[in-house]
Structure formats: C-alpha cells, structure tokens
Scaffold this motif. Structure first.
Motif, PDB file in Angstrom:
ATOM      1  N   THR A 192       7.670  -0.548  20.731  1.00  0.00           N
ATOM      2  CA  THR A 192       6.901  -0.711  21.965  1.00  0.00           C
ATOM      3  C   THR A 192       7.628  -1.557  23.000  1.00  0.00           C
ATOM      4  O   THR A 192       7.177  -1.681  24.134  1.00  0.00           O
ATOM      5  CB  THR A 192       5.545  -1.365  21.653  1.00  0.00           C
ATOM      6  N   TRP A 218      -5.303  14.108  22.810  1.00  0.00           N
ATOM      7  CA  TRP A 218      -4.737  12.766  22.946  1.00  0.00           C
ATOM      8  C   TRP A 218      -5.664  11.683  22.424  1.00  0.00           C
ATOM      9  O   TRP A 218      -5.213  10.716  21.813  1.00  0.00           O
ATOM     10  CB  TRP A 218      -4.417  12.483  24.416  1.00  0.00           C
ATOM     11  N   LYS A 219      -6.931  11.837  22.656  1.00  0.00           N
ATOM     12  CA  LYS A 219      -7.869  10.769  22.295  1.00  0.00           C
ATOM     13  C   LYS A 219      -8.229  10.783  20.817  1.00  0.00           C
ATOM     14  O   LYS A 219      -8.863   9.851  20.317  1.00  0.00           O
ATOM     15  CB  LYS A 219      -9.144  10.896  23.143  1.00  0.00           C
ATOM     16  N   GLU A 245      -8.134  11.205  29.791  1.00  0.00           N
ATOM     17  CA  GLU A 245      -7.185  10.872  30.848  1.00  0.00           C
ATOM     18  C   GLU A 245      -5.780  10.699  30.271  1.00  0.00           C
ATOM     19  O   GLU A 245      -5.596  10.459  29.080  1.00  0.00           O
ATOM     20  CB  GLU A 245      -7.629   9.587  31.546  1.00  0.00           C
ATOM     21  N   ALA A 246      -4.792  10.769  31.162  1.00  0.00           N
ATOM     22  CA  ALA A 246      -3.388  10.771  30.737  1.00  0.00           C
ATOM     23  C   ALA A 246      -2.989   9.508  29.997  1.00  0.00           C
ATOM     24  O   ALA A 246      -2.045   9.526  29.199  1.00  0.00           O
ATOM     25  CB  ALA A 246      -2.487  10.961  31.957  1.00  0.00           C
ATOM     26  N   GLN A 247      -3.695   8.407  30.225  1.00  0.00           N
ATOM     27  CA  GLN A 247      -3.333   7.152  29.583  1.00  0.00           C
ATOM     28  C   GLN A 247      -3.385   7.267  28.057  1.00  0.00           C
ATOM     29  O   GLN A 247      -2.647   6.593  27.335  1.00  0.00           O
ATOM     30  CB  GLN A 247      -4.269   6.038  30.033  1.00  0.00           C
ATOM     31  N   TYR A 248      -4.262   8.156  27.542  1.00  0.00           N
ATOM     32  CA  TYR A 248      -4.381   8.309  26.098  1.00  0.00           C
ATOM     33  C   TYR A 248      -3.161   9.005  25.493  1.00  0.00           C
ATOM     34  O   TYR A 248      -2.834   8.795  24.327  1.00  0.00           O
ATOM     35  CB  TYR A 248      -5.655   9.071  25.749  1.00  0.00           C
ATOM     36  N   LYS A 249      -2.478   9.830  26.278  1.00  0.00           N
ATOM     37  CA  LYS A 249      -1.259  10.469  25.777  1.00  0.00           C
ATOM     38  C   LYS A 249      -0.185   9.429  25.490  1.00  0.00           C
ATOM     39  O   LYS A 249       0.540   9.512  24.495  1.00  0.00           O
ATOM     40  CB  LYS A 249      -0.747  11.496  26.798  1.00  0.00           C
ATOM     41  N   SER A 250      -0.099   8.434  26.355  1.00  0.00           N
ATOM     42  CA  SER A 250       0.941   7.419  26.189  1.00  0.00           C
ATOM     43  C   SER A 250       0.676   6.487  25.013  1.00  0.00           C
ATOM     44  O   SER A 250       1.575   5.789  24.554  1.00  0.00           O
ATOM     45  CB  SER A 250       1.076   6.594  27.476  1.00  0.00           C
ATOM     46  N   THR A 251      -0.573   6.462  24.523  1.00  0.00           N
ATOM     47  CA  THR A 251      -0.887   5.547  23.421  1.00  0.00           C
ATOM     48  C   THR A 251      -0.778   6.203  22.042  1.00  0.00           C
ATOM     49  O   THR A 251      -0.893   5.509  21.031  1.00  0.00           O
ATOM     50  CB  THR A 251      -2.318   4.991  23.578  1.00  0.00           C
ATOM     51  N   LYS A 280       2.297   4.864  20.312  1.00  0.00           N
ATOM     52  CA  LYS A 280       2.137   3.413  20.257  1.00  0.00           C
ATOM     53  C   LYS A 280       1.164   3.039  19.140  1.00  0.00           C
ATOM     54  O   LYS A 280       1.428   2.113  18.352  1.00  0.00           O
ATOM     55  CB  LYS A 280       1.633   2.895  21.599  1.00  0.00           C
ATOM     56  N   ASP A 281       0.054   3.756  19.051  1.00  0.00           N
ATOM     57  CA  ASP A 281      -0.926   3.479  18.005  1.00  0.00           C
ATOM     58  C   ASP A 281      -0.351   3.765  16.620  1.00  0.00           C
ATOM     59  O   ASP A 281      -0.583   3.005  15.669  1.00  0.00           O
ATOM     60  CB  ASP A 281      -2.189   4.317  18.221  1.00  0.00           C
TER      61      ASP A 281
END
Length: 513
Positions: free
Chosen positions: A193, A446-447, A119-125, A128-129
C-alpha cells in the motif's frame, strides 16, 4: 404462598453469581420449586443461575425472559434455539466484511450496504483489502512475531514494508510482502500500500513474500512464496463467539455444542455434490434418476447441483429450456417421496447460466424460471455463486467457476512437481481468497470482494471446475472438485460431515434404468 426461606435462598444464590433478581421473580421461582423435592432444590437453583450467567446479559439484573430461557435450557439441554439452524444456505451478498482494526489490533466484522454497482472508490480498495488481510494475518504468525525486549529468538523473519525499504534506502538481504503486478509490460513489480519494487517472476496479482537482495531499487529474488496459512481456530480468536461466516445466527454455530451433538448422532448423513447438471440432456436426467434410486432408502441431507444447467450457451430459447428441464427434474424427484420430503436441492449457477452478468458473485437463477420447481419441491433452494452452506458445525463454501483452469493459464511459473490441485488448494487458502486473479481475468463486483474471501478457513471448499475430479486437504480444509457429471463418467462427490469424510462416486455404465 412461597416459603420465605426459599425466596431468600434464591436471592442469595443469584447474588453469589453477581446477579440481581427482584423479589417478585424470586417469589415466582420459589413457587415453581415447591413441586421439586427439597433435597434437589439447591442443585436446580445452582444450574439455573449458571444458565442465566451464560446468557449474553446487558446488565446484572435478571429478567423473566432470562429465567424462562435458563429453565428451558436446563430441562431440555439439547433443544435447538431458533437461530441454531441444522442446515443454512447463505447468500454471499449478505456475509459480513472482515477488516483489521488498527486501534483494537484485531480483525473485526462490518456490515455492508447492498450495492451491486458501487462507486469507483471500491475498485481501488479490492487489492488493498486483500493485502491488508494477509499482512496482518502474517504478522501474527510465529515466524514473524518479533522477539520481546531482552528475548533472543532464532529463525525470526522481519517483514519490511516496501515504503520503508524505499525511503530508508535499505539494501542487502530483505523479506518483503506485496502484490505481484505488471506495471510496465514485461516487467513485474512487487507492490504494497506504500510503494512498489521490481520483481522477476511467478503469478500476477498474487500476494507473495519475497526474500532476496535489494540494490538500486531492484529486488533480486532468491525465494518467493505465499504468506503462511492460518489455522481456523487461530483466526476465530479475534471474533470470539461472533458469526464471521454469515447466516441468521448472531453467534458462531461452529461453537454450538447442541449442533455438534446433533451432527455426531447423524453419522450416515451426507451431502452430494454434482457439477454440470445439464437439465436438457436426457442421459444426464436418466443417470440422476439412477442416483436417486440408490439413495431412496437413505435420503441425503442435500444435493448441491452446480451449473451449467443447459448443454448449450445462453440464447433466446434458454429460458424455456431451463423451465422444461426443471419440470423434468421435479417429475423425477417426486417419484421418491422420502427424498422429496427429507433432502434439500441446492442450485448453484455457473457464470454463463441465464439470468445474470458474467461477474462474481453471481445472483441465483431468476425466480420467474424456478417458481414451478419451488412449488413442487419444498426443499428447493436457489443459491448465489459462490454460496456458503452451514450444516451443524461444518462450514462449506461452494464455487462454480473454472478457476483452476484460469490460474494455470495465467501462472507465470508453472509447477512441474506434485499435483496441480494440491498447488491450487494451497494458493487459495494461503491467499484467503477463492479467486486470487486480476479483474480482467475474472471480473468481480467491486463492493463484494469480501464475499469471495475464505477467512477464517472453512471445513470444505467445493470448486466445481471443468478440471478432472479431485480431492485434497490443506491446512485442515478439504478442497474438492466433483468433476463434470455430464462428461466424466457421471461422477460426483459425497461429503459425510459427521466423519469429515469425502467419497468419490460415479454411476456405472451398465446399470442404466
């Protein structure tokens, strides 16, 4: 019947080590001890109790499995356990994710549920990670550890979060850490962040430490550098004996004394790295046969063959050409029975090879195209790109991708002093990432951003690139490029794990066979 005095001695000895052994097990062990000379029983008993204590016990009660393992360890101390693999090729889709746990104040390991199209949420992390790993890694570096109460500490550097810098309206000389990004065309910003401030130079999507004067929301940079590298030994403290590298073993094989002994006993053992192994090119196959001829009396541990495996871009005929090329390669290998029996052949595909999108990490070559080769060559392993290789206590990461070329092309400030590959090695190790580039420059799943991280730093990083062959060392890690076998005088690299030594080799032009 077991001697009652011996039974009591067993129970008392285990009790001294804080262990509880049942009478039934004590009697069984006492019967075994009747075959041992009386003056040696106490030594045996002490060693077995210590072996039991060294196991990962759930509680203080000793089981029959604990005793059997302890006796085996004492009798045959150099016998490898099932999980203590001498050579293991690790699929990067299976490696654990490393994350900083704020409550525990240390890095921890997490397993990931497989999902290529997350899902797209993993692209945003992703970034950040990357940032959080480097932020918490840097904060425990000697230069950035704040002084204790009442302590005077010279040369201490205070890293200020950008969010704090903006909210407190702080001005003057500051040190900040962030991701260089171009939020507005032609204007570069430093982000963490919590916020972003404008910056003036260097490499987009690198995480850097900037020192300069901060006025009116703009950082006027005086010095810009990478976060300091962390030694492999320091990085492993958080994980204890847990396996952060990946593979079958629950425990870190880097700490295995048995594997270290095995490794040191095989001083002539070597791993050969070849890049651009064109299987449809008769000259390449002939030169590779010459290589096998040279190694026929002393088979290497493994041949790591990197793509591209065809001399032309992927098209409709690629599948058939690859099958034919693998058949020709198998025919050559079978001419050398010792190599076929003792050596592994590890295939690492390039991003443009057939069978997978141009996204990292890349899946292995398709099974239907490699089945015949695997049936004929028992040591064949078709790996992901990148892949991880554990040989005894050595940890090796192999990436087939033109990353150095991409980084040079997209660097905002090109270094004109020193060797470019020295700068490259420093960049990826300080960034703790194989591909510290933006997603448009190099797409990744992404993941699986964590599978491209190199933390803790391995012993060897092989970045098979179109660039000329090189080797360098940074932070006790060898970084090498074998060069293009098909183009650069059929050159390749050899790694000797026992000596931690790199050798550059090539097939001379005058000994074609």
């Amino acid at each position: 019947m077991a001697d009652e005095k011996l039974v009591n001695m067993i129970r008392n000895t285990f009790s001294l080590y804080g262990l509880v052994i049942s009478r039934k097990l004590s009697v069984s062990l006492a019967k075994e001890f009747l075959n041992i000379e009386e003056n040696e029983r106490e030594i045996w008993l002490t060693q077995i109790a210590e072996q039991v204590l060294s196991q990962d016990l759930n509680d203080t009660h000793v089981t029959i499995e604990n005793l059997q393992l302890a006796i085996q360890e004492y009798i045959k101390p150099n016998t490898l356990k099932n999980a203590e693999t001498v050579l293991n090729v690790i699929d990067v889709f299976d490696v654990p994710r490393i994350k900083y746990d704020l409550s525990k104040k240390k890095f921890v390991l997490e397993s990931i549920t497989p999902d290529l199209y997350a899902e797209a949420q993993y692209k945003s992390t992703i970034f950040k990670d990357r940032f959080e790993l480097l932020w918490y890694r840097t904060l425990r570096h000697e230069l950035f550890i704040p002084p204790m109460l009442g302590e005077r500490k010279e040369n201490w550097i205070e890293l200020i979060p950008i969010e704090y810098l903006l909210s407190e309206s702080k001005e003057g000389n500051v040190y900040v850490m962030g991701l260089l990004s171009q939020l507005v065309e032609g204007q570069y910003y430093l982000e963490d962040t919590g916020g972003s401030i404008k910056d003036g130079l260097i490499m987009e999507c690198s995480i850097v430490i900037a020192n300069g004067d901060f006025h009116d929301g703009v950082l006027y940079v005086k010095n810009l550098g990478f976060p300091p590298a962390e030694s492999s030994n320091n990085a492993r403290v958080d994980f204890g004996n847990a396996n952060a590298f990946g593979g079958q073993s629950e425990f870190s094989l880097k700490l295995s004394e048995k594997l270290k002994t095995y490794e040191e006993s095989n001083k002539d053992g070597m791993i050969v790295f070849v890049s651009e192994m064109w299987l449809d090119d008769k000259t390449v196959l002939r030169k590779f046969k010459t290589m096998l001829e040279g190694y026929s009396e002393y088979p290497p541990i493994a041949f790591v063959l990197c793509g591209h495996f065809l001399s032309f871009p992927a098209k409709s005929s690629s599948g058939q050409k690859l099958v034919e090329g693998l058949k020709n390669l198998a025919d050559i290998i079978m001419q050398y029975p010792d190599i076929k029996r003792d050596s592994k052949f590890i295939f690492v595909p390039a991003i443009n090879d057939i069978g997978s999108p141009k996204i990292l990490p890349r899946l292995p070559l398709p099974n239907n195209l490699t089945e015949d080769f695997r049936n004929n060559i028992p040591g064949a392993i078709f790996a992901t790109n990148p892949c991880r290789i554990q040989y005894c206590t050595k940890e090796i990461v192999v990436l087939r991708g033109d990353i150095l070329t991409k980084m040079c092309r997209n660097t905002l400030h090109f270094p004109f002093q020193g060797n470019i590959y020295d700068h490259y090695a420093k960049s990826i190790i300080c960034q703790s990432h194989l591909t510290p580039l933006s997603l448009p420059m190099l797409p990744i799943y992404w993941k699986y951003n964590h599978s491209l991280q190199i933390y803790p730093t391995p012993d060897l990083i092989v970045t098979a690139d179109r660039f000329e062959a090189y080797e360098t060392v940074y932070s006790n890690c060898h970084v090498i490029n074998p060069g293009s076998f098909s183009k650069n005088d059929h050159s390749f690299k050899v790694y000797v794990p026992a000596l931690n030594l790199i050798e550059h080799c090539a097939i001379p032009k005058d000994i074609d066979v």
